[in-house]
Design a protein around this motif. Structure first.
Motif, PDB file in Angstrom:
ATOM      1  N   UNK A  56       0.839  -1.083  -0.014  1.00 14.01           N
ATOM      2  CA  UNK A  56       0.062   0.019  -0.012  1.00 14.01           C
ATOM      3  C   UNK A  56       0.856   1.318   0.039  1.00 14.01           C
ATOM      4  N   UNK A  57       2.042   1.049   0.314  1.00 14.09           N
ATOM      5  CA  UNK A  57       2.945   2.278   0.595  1.00 14.09           C
ATOM      6  C   UNK A  57       3.444   2.474  -0.847  1.00 14.09           C
ATOM      7  N   UNK A  58       4.245   1.268  -1.227  1.00 17.33           N
ATOM      8  CA  UNK A  58       4.959   1.240  -2.483  1.00 17.33           C
ATOM      9  C   UNK A  58       4.190   1.704  -3.724  1.00 17.33           C
ATOM     10  N   UNK A  59       3.107   1.205  -3.730  1.00 13.55           N
ATOM     11  CA  UNK A  59       2.075   1.519  -4.675  1.00 13.55           C
ATOM     12  C   UNK A  59       1.518   3.194  -4.649  1.00 13.55           C
ATOM     13  N   UNK A  60       1.808   3.606  -3.583  1.00 11.75           N
ATOM     14  CA  UNK A  60       1.435   4.973  -3.554  1.00 11.75           C
ATOM     15  C   UNK A  60       2.641   5.985  -4.092  1.00 11.75           C
ATOM     16  N   UNK A  61       3.770   5.351  -4.062  1.00  9.24           N
ATOM     17  CA  UNK A  61       5.043   6.158  -4.760  1.00  9.24           C
ATOM     18  C   UNK A  61       4.636   5.813  -6.310  1.00  9.24           C
ATOM     19  N   UNK A  62       3.998   4.626  -6.758  1.00  6.37           N
ATOM     20  CA  UNK A  62       3.964   4.407  -8.140  1.00  6.37           C
ATOM     21  C   UNK A  62       2.714   5.408  -8.804  1.00  6.37           C
ATOM     22  N   UNK A  63       1.842   5.508  -8.066  1.00  9.96           N
ATOM     23  CA  UNK A  63       0.655   6.576  -8.142  1.00  9.96           C
ATOM     24  C   UNK A  63       1.168   8.028  -8.342  1.00  9.96           C
ATOM     25  N   UNK A  64       1.890   8.265  -7.306  1.00 10.63           N
ATOM     26  CA  UNK A  64       2.639   9.537  -7.219  1.00 10.63           C
ATOM     27  C   UNK A  64       3.482   9.737  -8.644  1.00 10.63           C
ATOM     28  N   UNK A  65       4.158   8.885  -8.851  1.00 10.70           N
ATOM     29  CA  UNK A  65       5.427   8.794 -10.241  1.00 10.70           C
ATOM     30  C   UNK A  65       4.283   9.135 -11.281  1.00 10.70           C
ATOM     31  N   UNK A  66       3.194   8.487 -11.594  1.00  8.68           N
ATOM     32  CA  UNK A  66       2.379   8.556 -12.776  1.00  8.68           C
ATOM     33  C   UNK A  66       1.641   9.800 -12.699  1.00  8.68           C
ATOM     34  N   UNK A  67       1.351  10.590 -11.559  1.00  7.57           N
ATOM     35  CA  UNK A  67       0.541  11.680 -11.424  1.00  7.57           C
ATOM     36  C   UNK A  67       1.611  12.995 -11.586  1.00  7.57           C
ATOM     37  N   UNK A  68       3.043  12.717 -11.422  1.00  8.45           N
ATOM     38  CA  UNK A  68       3.894  13.647 -11.722  1.00  8.45           C
ATOM     39  C   UNK A  68       4.064  14.498 -10.245  1.00  8.45           C
ATOM     40  N   UNK A  69       3.790  13.823  -9.255  1.00 12.33           N
ATOM     41  CA  UNK A  69       3.845  14.725  -7.915  1.00 12.33           C
ATOM     42  C   UNK A  69       5.051  14.323  -7.348  1.00 12.33           C
ATOM     43  N   UNK A  70       5.663  15.064  -6.634  1.00 10.24           N
ATOM     44  CA  UNK A  70       6.952  14.940  -5.907  1.00 10.24           C
ATOM     45  C   UNK A  70       7.159  13.925  -4.998  1.00 10.24           C
ATOM     46  N   UNK A  71       7.480  12.766  -4.986  1.00  9.60           N
ATOM     47  CA  UNK A  71       7.335  11.588  -4.138  1.00  9.60           C
ATOM     48  C   UNK A  71       8.024  11.995  -2.831  1.00  9.60           C
TER      49      UNK A  71
END
Length: 291
Positions: free
Chosen positions: A113-128
């Motif tokens: 649930x945490x690693x995929x939040x990073x993947x979601x942020x990467x896809x959205x262009x958010x600063x991880x």
């Protein structure tokens, strides 16, 4: 002493559950870990289990970050996991884009649930490096958190969460499939001896192949999952169309490890060492073949 196999009691575990029923505790016992892969890794570290059937990304990132509590010994599911993005029933969020800058609920640090939040942020262009998390242990705690407003959303497997959405307890606002095959098998380097682990993986492979057979998918698999998990038949059939299992569990594709590390590095979740990652350090090659 039988091997202690840590697992998450979800529909993915059906071949393992069928094997366990036939084995009757002679060669292994199941240890349920309802909080997911973060809990599985913790139990490997604390000598509470010997083997874990767990999510690809946290297992690989744990080794990349220096864990010596386990190595990879096999593959379990060859298809991606569809992570739902879930918010509260009355929460103000209606899309993944709305979550930028908010606190995301996770089961544990280092979990899927945490690693995929990073993947979601990467896809959205958010600063991880600006992601904020709150630990809520299990799906019950995560649902409570999005409804009391202490978190904006959390990520969990789609079909596992769907009954809660159907009951009106929370809402789906999107999904993020993993960019890698979803489940691997890991084992402690000394507590799971080759003489016990190899037969376990060989027999697990026969149950996986049987479950994966077209004639089983048409009827027997549906009946088994309905009996064990109580999911509606239409949800079970929809899930079965999306999932694939390996022909042999004792093989790990080298590219799976490299591709997962590449995405986790880009997402800022792991740091690439000088000279790159050595895939051989991730796998117990006495047990599993790198292919």
């Amino acid at each position: 002493m039988p091997l202690r196999i840590g697992y998450v009691r979800e529909h993915f575990s059906s071949p393992l559950l069928q094997f366990a029923e036939a084995d009757g505790g002679k060669t292994f016992t199941l240890v349920e870990c309802p909080s997911g892969t973060g809990q599985l890794i913790g139990r490997l570290e604390k000598d509470e289990i010997d083997v874990a059937i767990a999510l690809t990304d946290p297992l690989i990132s744990g080794i990349a970050k220096g864990s010596t509590a386990y190595k990879l010994v096999g593959s379990y599911v060859t298809t991606p996991l569809n992570w739902a993005v879930i918010t509260g029933k009355d929460a103000p969020y209606n899309s993944i884009a709305d979550l930028k800058g908010t606190t995301i609920g996770i089961s544990r640090y280092g979990s899927g649930s945490q690693t995929m939040a990073y993947v979601m942020a990467l896809q959205q262009g958010w600063p991880t490096n600006e992601l904020q998390f709150k630990v809520n242990n299990d799906i019950r705690g995560l649902i409570d958190s999005v409804n009391d407003g202490s978190t904006s959303a959390f990520m969990w497997e789609w079909f596992t969460t769907k009954p809660f959405v159907d009951a009106g307890e929370c809402r789906f606002i999107g999904s993020v499939p993993t960019p890698w095959p979803s489940w691997l098998i890991a084992a402690h380097p000394t507590r799971a001896p080759t003489s016990e682990l190899k037969p376990f993986l060989d027999t697990l492979s026969t149950y996986v192949r049987a479950f994966d057979a077209p004639e089983k998918r048409a009827a027997d698999d549906v009946a088994f999952i309905k009996d064990k998990f109580g999911y509606p038949e239409e949800d079970i059939k929809a899930w079965l169309k999306t999932v694939g299992y390996p022909q042999t569990c004792a093989e790990i594709p080298r590219q799976v490890i490299l591709d997962t590390l590449d995405v986790l590095h880009k997402a800022g979740f792991v740091q690439r060492p000088e000279g790159g990652f050595d895939v051989g350090l991730f796998v117990n090659t006495d047990i599993a073949s790198l292919v």
